[in-house]
Design an enzyme around this catalytic site. Structure first.
Site, PDB file in Angstrom:
ATOM      1  N   GLY A  50       0.823  -1.195   0.000  1.00  0.00           N
ATOM      2  CA  GLY A  50       0.000   0.000   0.000  1.00  0.00           C
ATOM      3  C   GLY A  50       0.860   1.248   0.000  1.00  0.00           C
ATOM      4  O   GLY A  50       2.027   1.220   0.417  1.00  0.00           O
ATOM      5  N   GLN A  55       2.953   9.948   1.236  1.00  0.00           N
ATOM      6  CA  GLN A  55       4.246   9.251   1.218  1.00  0.00           C
ATOM      7  C   GLN A  55       5.080   9.614  -0.005  1.00  0.00           C
ATOM      8  O   GLN A  55       6.276   9.339  -0.033  1.00  0.00           O
ATOM      9  CB  GLN A  55       4.046   7.729   1.261  1.00  0.00           C
ATOM     10  N   CYS A  92       6.118  -0.244   6.945  1.00  0.00           N
ATOM     11  CA  CYS A  92       5.727   0.910   6.137  1.00  0.00           C
ATOM     12  C   CYS A  92       6.871   1.282   5.210  1.00  0.00           C
ATOM     13  O   CYS A  92       8.031   1.287   5.630  1.00  0.00           O
ATOM     14  CB  CYS A  92       5.402   2.083   7.068  1.00  0.00           C
ATOM     15  N   LEU A  93       6.534   1.600   3.976  1.00  0.00           N
ATOM     16  CA  LEU A  93       7.571   1.996   3.013  1.00  0.00           C
ATOM     17  C   LEU A  93       8.287   3.272   3.462  1.00  0.00           C
ATOM     18  O   LEU A  93       9.393   3.541   3.020  1.00  0.00           O
ATOM     19  CB  LEU A  93       6.959   2.205   1.625  1.00  0.00           C
ATOM     20  N   HIS A 134      -4.099   1.236   7.778  1.00  0.00           N
ATOM     21  CA  HIS A 134      -2.752   1.824   7.764  1.00  0.00           C
ATOM     22  C   HIS A 134      -2.681   2.994   6.779  1.00  0.00           C
ATOM     23  O   HIS A 134      -2.153   4.063   7.111  1.00  0.00           O
ATOM     24  CB  HIS A 134      -1.755   0.718   7.379  1.00  0.00           C
ATOM     25  N   GLU A 135      -3.232   2.788   5.576  1.00  0.00           N
ATOM     26  CA  GLU A 135      -3.126   3.841   4.558  1.00  0.00           C
ATOM     27  C   GLU A 135      -4.010   5.038   4.892  1.00  0.00           C
ATOM     28  O   GLU A 135      -3.606   6.183   4.680  1.00  0.00           O
ATOM     29  CB  GLU A 135      -3.472   3.286   3.172  1.00  0.00           C
ATOM     30  N   HIS A 138      -2.352   7.363   7.207  1.00  0.00           N
ATOM     31  CA  HIS A 138      -1.399   8.280   6.567  1.00  0.00           C
ATOM     32  C   HIS A 138      -2.084   9.575   6.129  1.00  0.00           C
ATOM     33  O   HIS A 138      -1.481  10.651   6.188  1.00  0.00           O
ATOM     34  CB  HIS A 138      -0.783   7.634   5.321  1.00  0.00           C
TER      35      HIS A 138
HETATM   36 ZN    ZN Z   1       2.772   3.314   5.599  1.00  0.00          ZN
END
Ligand code: ZN
Length: 161
Positions: A50, A55, A92-93, A134-135, A138
């Protein structure tokens, strides 16, 4: 004309853009379409499940998700119901090489707009439910690291294929 997709730079924990609240999308402009394409490419290149627009430094309410069943694009997503509980590792990226245990609902129903600004509803459990939560976090400036139970730990980098 053809506009090629492009990788965008993933912002890393500590970048203030990750702590800001994103604005809703009112129209899918050509610029937004390119952003979505770039987000998908960037997510796949980074082997993430995701990615949220902040991000890649864009404060708009857009997320892309793919847990292996094909891409899901959610514009202005919101969770309309959540129940159950799952406890598991989350990464997380924007915080590469790290993970931590986070409790999430095991079942969520979410609504969002698609690329044609048409509303759809998605019902999700387990990993997909976790990814949606999670997304969406953000988009409100939250990282999973705020919700970790216990220590954040190092994860082995996946082997290159
Ligand atoms: Zn993330």
């Amino acid at each position: 004309q053809e506009v090629g997709m492009a990788l965008r730079t993933i912002r890393i924990l500590g970048d203030p853009v990750l702590n800001k609240v994103c604005r809703e999308v009112t129209e899918v402009t050509p610029k937004i379409k390119i952003l979505i394409d770039d987000m998908l490419e960037t997510m796949y290149e980074a082997e993430g499940v995701g990615l949220a627009a902040p991000q890649v430094g864009v404060l708009r309410r857009i997320v892309t998700i793919d847990i292996g069943d094909g891409p899901i694009i959610m514009i202005n997503p919101r969770i309309v119901s959540a129940d159950g509980e799952q406890v598991g590792g989350e990464a997380c990226l924007s915080y590469p090489g790290k993970a931590g245990q986070v409790t999430r609902p095991n079942h969520v129903v979410a609504r969002a707009l698609d690329e044609n600004m048409e509303e759809f509803e998605i019902e999700a459990t387990e990993l997909l439910a976790r990814a949606i939560c999670h997304e969406i976090d953000h988009l409100d400036g939250h990282m999973y690291t705020e919700f970790v139970e216990g220590d954040i730990y190092d994860v082995e980098a996946e082997e290159e294929e």
